[in-house]
Scaffold this active site. Structure first.
Site, PDB file in Angstrom:
ATOM      1  N   LYS A   3      42.701  46.526  39.548  1.00  0.00           N
ATOM      2  CA  LYS A   3      43.055  47.410  38.438  1.00  0.00           C
ATOM      3  C   LYS A   3      43.461  48.805  38.916  1.00  0.00           C
ATOM      4  O   LYS A   3      44.021  49.583  38.163  1.00  0.00           O
ATOM      5  CB  LYS A   3      41.916  47.496  37.439  1.00  0.00           C
ATOM      6  CG  LYS A   3      41.687  46.174  36.701  1.00  0.00           C
ATOM      7  CD  LYS A   3      40.657  46.313  35.592  1.00  0.00           C
ATOM      8  CE  LYS A   3      40.457  45.011  34.839  1.00  0.00           C
ATOM      9  NZ  LYS A   3      39.777  43.976  35.645  1.00  0.00           N
TER      10      LYS A   3
HETATM   11  C1  LIG Z   1      39.924  42.574  35.333  1.00  0.00           C
HETATM   12  C2  LIG Z   1      39.565  41.576  36.390  1.00  0.00           C
HETATM   13  C3  LIG Z   1      40.010  40.229  36.347  1.00  0.00           C
HETATM   14  C4  LIG Z   1      40.800  39.686  35.191  1.00  0.00           C
HETATM   15  O1  LIG Z   1      42.093  40.205  35.136  1.00  0.00           O
HETATM   16  P1  LIG Z   1      42.959  40.067  33.790  1.00  0.00           P
HETATM   17  O2  LIG Z   1      44.198  40.821  34.042  1.00  0.00           O
HETATM   18  O3  LIG Z   1      42.108  40.670  32.715  1.00  0.00           O
HETATM   19  O4  LIG Z   1      43.176  38.619  33.566  1.00  0.00           O
HETATM   20  C5  LIG Z   1      39.704  39.394  37.398  1.00  0.00           C
HETATM   21  N1  LIG Z   1      38.959  39.818  38.446  1.00  0.00           N
HETATM   22  C6  LIG Z   1      38.499  41.095  38.513  1.00  0.00           C
HETATM   23  C7  LIG Z   1      37.670  41.492  39.672  1.00  0.00           C
HETATM   24  C8  LIG Z   1      38.785  42.015  37.502  1.00  0.00           C
HETATM   25  O5  LIG Z   1      38.309  43.273  37.572  1.00  0.00           O
END
Ligand SMILES: *Cc1c(COP(=O)(O)O)cnc(C)c1O
Length: 436
Positions: free
Chosen positions: A107
């Protein structure tokens, strides 16, 4: 370029409006009106380009009409101050490590890009901009670290007291500068409610420039396409894709990451198949199997960043493929795994290859193992560093086998600064009213 709402019940907006608003006024998600394709020659030569060069070319397709070229380059380069390397894990199986940014999860890419794009659009704005974000853990840290030190913008992170892990909490309560953490005596839903109520409060909005940094924001979601292109380039560079087709496996919760991959494919990226790897929160898995989409409350798992019962980006997937279940279920194959399967996989991969998966990446790895044919190469997205889930991972592979990265250790040593907040709106409004 204009952006329309997936609910198609409100006029199109500019990129700036889409980024500042986050969600469309009819509650739909914003989509770009066009997806521009790269020429085949771009892919023939892509391995000669660096990650940053590739990212800039991709960014130009989305944002080139709306952001001055030199500024866009600067935004891309200051976002990508870290690599997203491809590592071999097993025969024909590679990991795309997305955890080398400040908060050790994917993210960071969208969080940093959005902060810089918002700063670009709001530059010259005399008023301070206040970003409100409610978090159950990971979003708060990605947004806070993305905006850290960005001039003219102050971030207020609302999180539920006692309900996020110490590591997560340290990543947004120790930063200081333009980041304030608000420890709410309530649940994540209470935090979200406070934020939503603030956006609807006429008095507050008259006085303050409020905006959200929700994960559905186009500026957070589209830049995630960058690393899919780069992964392809790095595999091609190593000669791994000769006569082999690429399969990409994405651990999914809100499906933003996977949707960005689908955009990459629509732009021409040669991906043969996408796999959506879920934990026991399997509403999309069920949709792919049956055509029926039935959101329901999430259940807790050890891959908790994917504990989502009503994935928001599903609306974008439906829109992208004109609601055709036939098309969607051919582009994406679904898989789901129990906590026990996740633990077993972390253990097996570690003993057999020495590679340490986090609980989310482990789901991606398993899906590849089930799907992959000999004429294919598979890559799974490692969405977080295993040390972010030390307790779970160490319980499986043994104490001392999950080294704590320097960056995480530094957060843990910082001093927690937060403001206690009750869950009723009056005290939150008083807090906001005192801001400038
Ligand atoms: C947010 C997150 C996900 C999921 O990603 P999406 O885009 O919401 O499908 C998977 N793994 C981790 C470690 C995350 O922080």
């Amino acid at each position: 370029m204009k952006y329309y709402s997936t609910n198609k019940n409100t006029p199109d907006v500019t990129l700036k409006e889409a980024v500042v608003k986050g969600l469309a006024s009819d509650n739909g998600l914003f989509m770009p009106e066009r997806i521009e394709k790269f020429s085949p020659s771009f892919f023939e030569n892509i391995h000669k380009l660096s990650f940053n060069e590739i990212a800039f070319e991709v960014a130009r397709k989305f944002f080139g009409e709306d952001v001055e070229e030199s500024n866009l380059k600067e935004i891309v380069n200051s976002t990508l101050q870290f690599d997203c390397p491809v590592k071999q894990v097993a025969n024909n199986t590679y990991s795309l490590e997305l955890f080398h940014g400040p908060t050790l999860a994917f993210k960071d890419v969208g969080g940093r890009f959005m902060a810089r794009l918002l700063n670009y659009f709001l530059a010259g704005n005399k008023k301070q901009v206040h970003v409100l974000v409610a978090t159950s853990g990971d979003t708060g840290s990605a947004v806070a670290n993305g905006f850290l030190g960005v001039e003219g913008i102050h971030v207020h992170v609302l999180y539920p007291k006692g309900k996020v892990s110490k590591i997560q909490e340290s990543q947004f309560t120790t930063l200081g500068q333009n980041i304030t953490a608000l420890e709410v005596d309530g649940t994540f839903d209470d935090c979200q409610h406070l934020v939503k109520t603030a956006f609807l409060d006429a008095e507050l909005n008259k006085k303050l420039l409020l905006t959200s940094a929700n994960s559905i924001n186009v500026a957070r979601f589209l830049p995630q396409a960058f690393y899919y292109f780069n992964a392809y380039a790095r595999l091609k560079e190593k000669g791994i894709l000769q006569n082999k087709k690429l399969v990409v496996s994405v651990p999914s919760g809100n499906f933003g990451n996977l949707t960005a991959g689908l955009f990459a494919k629509e732009m021409g990226l040669p991906v043969e198949q996408f796999l959506a790897a879920n934990n026991e929160n399997d509403v999309v898995y069920n949709y792919l199997k049956t055509g029926n989409y039935t959101p329901r409350p999430s259940v807790e798992t050890i891959a908790n960043a994917m504990d989502v019962g009503a994935p928001s980006n599903f609306a974008r997937i439906l829109d992208l493929y004109n609601h055709s279940h036939e098309k969607i279920s051919s582009v994406i194959k679904g898989y789901r795994y129990t906590d026990e399967q996740i633990r077993q996989t972390i253990k097996n991969v570690f003993t057999q290859t020495g590679y340490l998966c986090d609980p989310h990446g482990a789901c991606g790895y398993m899906a590849l193992q089930e799907f992959l044919a000999p004429d294919q190469v598979g890559i799974f997205l490692e969405t977080a560093h295993p040390a972010k889930f030390t307790e779970t991972v160490e319980a499986v592979v043994g104490k001392g086998n999950v080294p704590l990265p320097q960056k995480l250790a530094a957060f843990m040593k910082g001093t927690k600064q937060s403001i206690a907040m009750s869950k009723d709106f009056k005290s939150f409004k008083t807090y906001l009213s005192d801001l400038k």
